[in-house]
Design an enzyme around this catalytic site. Sequence first.
Site, PDB file in Angstrom:
ATOM      1  N   ASP A   1       0.808  -1.047   0.016  1.00  0.00           N
ATOM      2  CA  ASP A   1      -0.029   0.071   0.189  1.00  0.00           C
ATOM      3  C   ASP A   1       0.816   1.240   0.016  1.00  0.00           C
ATOM      4  OD1 ASP A   1      -1.470   2.274   0.724  1.00  0.00           O
ATOM      5  OD2 ASP A   1      -3.127   0.916   1.635  1.00  0.00           O
ATOM      6  N   HIS A   2       1.122   1.785  -1.137  1.00  0.00           N
ATOM      7  CA  HIS A   2       2.197   2.796  -1.332  1.00  0.00           C
ATOM      8  C   HIS A   2       2.021   4.050  -0.227  1.00  0.00           C
ATOM      9  CE1 HIS A   2      -0.239   4.315  -4.250  1.00  0.00           C
ATOM     10  NE2 HIS A   2       0.594   5.637  -4.182  1.00  0.00           N
TER      11      HIS A   2
ATOM     12  N   HIS B   1      -6.011   2.371   0.777  1.00  0.00           N
ATOM     13  CA  HIS B   1      -4.995   3.818   1.343  1.00  0.00           C
ATOM     14  C   HIS B   1      -6.049   4.743   2.213  1.00  0.00           C
ATOM     15  CE1 HIS B   1      -2.754   3.053  -2.142  1.00  0.00           C
ATOM     16  NE2 HIS B   1      -3.513   3.457  -3.090  1.00  0.00           N
TER      17      HIS B   1
END
Length: 504
Positions: free
Chosen positions: A185-186, A248
């Site tokens: 999950d950047h 996110h």
Amino acid sequence: MGLERPYNCLLVIFGGTGDLARRKLYPALFNLFVDGFLPPALRVIAVGRRNFTQDSFRQEILLPSLQTFSRRASDLDAHFEPFATRLHYFRTDIYDPEGYTRLGRFLVELEEAADCQGNRIFYLAVAPDHFGPVVRSLKETGLVPARGWQRVVIEKPFGHDLPSAAELNRQLRAAFSEVEIYRIDHYLGKEMIQNIMVIRFANTFFEPVWNNKYIDHVQITSAETVGVEDRGGYYDRAGALRDMVQNHLLQLVTLVAMEPPASLATEAVRDEKVKVLRSLRPLDAAAVNRNVIRGQYGAGEIDRQTVPPYRREKEVAPDSTTETFVALKLFIENFRWAGVPFYLRTGKRLPVKVTEIILQFKSLPDILYFKEYGELRPNLLVIRVQPLEGVYVQLNAKRPGNNNYIVPIRLDFCQNCEVGVNSPEAYERLLYDVMRGDPTLFTRWDEVEAAWQFVDPIAAAWMARPPLFPNYAAGQWGPPAAQELLIRDGRHWWQEDELLPERG
Ligand code: NAP
């Protein structure tokens, strides 16, 4: 980043010619290389179908990727050659079993030539439909288990709903244990996201007021000005709920809301995050209709440029009912947060690009300072994630002069406003952590599962009621209902111009 060096290993990138590899992975690896953070014997194997020689891959894929997307592009003259020698292009189709056998032999050759100790990372930068088949082939053709340690990195989306996510997880677990699976999950790699825990748990004055006694509500916004760019095919199947909220935004909620972990050990942090997700008040169809707003942009203007409606974007169905905007109100049912609404919104083609978290504190009674002294604004803590990175606090203070007129003032810390501050990209931190075996900034299966459990009923309620799209013009903050969601609670979304200090 910590001082420990990551271990030597091979990093195999399936999808090594794709958009993600070019825009994020190679630039991140190059930046880590320039800063001395790559393990000395690391070799990267870029897997793709297209016909490249080592040289044409370096010149046509690698170099342009770094020139365009690396924050260290000015270091290319000095560092490109030594970096490029660590990258190898390997051509195969991921559905060709013989290709895995060849790849396996190539990996052994590299392991023998470089001191990689049999450690292997497999990065799946391919379309989600391929995740399961690639992992199955890795196992069937003996590329895993590796002689040393092994890890697999999975890009988003992790499933389309809970059943598909569970099936993908089952396929992964057939070849990798949970601690070997790094679900990206950047957002968790972003500097200010990592800062949330530090701000909360390393400062005396936040933690005592970080609860429903003092916080009125929380706003989390992740807004983009761009449309779907080249990813219309993917986005039209996903939509903002699955593309942004499930992962996110709910991750941001966990970091804002979690209890202090017993330690900073990976599982201690994840244990606290998952408790937040499990405490989300489930939304039934009536609650979805009332508290979740969806939108899709029509034609409009962004930065004075006319932009087309979503339904005319490349690879998007002309009658698409996919949402490009979501706003919702959720509650966390635990002792700390009971009664505090969290308002989330995200979308494409919104007026500004910004990701930020705003905690609005409860208003004081108008006992000492009445209207005649100016409007008493609530205290705010604003955590800016991007494009600016920083924190600011809004307070009330006396305006200089012979009366008691009150104005809001802002204590502002901006991490990347100063020239010369060049924060690492999220993928730098994440790749570094995969190489050194720290999965703290990756999502554990039970987090993914709990997030889908919250999101699936929203998608189901939407299926039952076709939307009237488009319902906002590009360049607006979503449909009017997104404003009403807060207005009916006596609140409003904070806009940037309101957060500036008043000039006396
Ligand atoms: P992409 O540009 O379409 O690239 C796909 C890659 O997969 C190419 O390297 C392609 O190789 C390779 N590939 C496809 N079929 C193959 C096959 N049968 N055998 C071997 N290689 C094959 O996709 P992307 O945008 O990079 O996305 C990759 C993954 O990252 C997806 O899961 C996506 O959801 C995720 N993701 C992407 C982004 C982004 O910004 N792009 C952001 C977040 C998550 P050839 O080109 O050689 O055919």
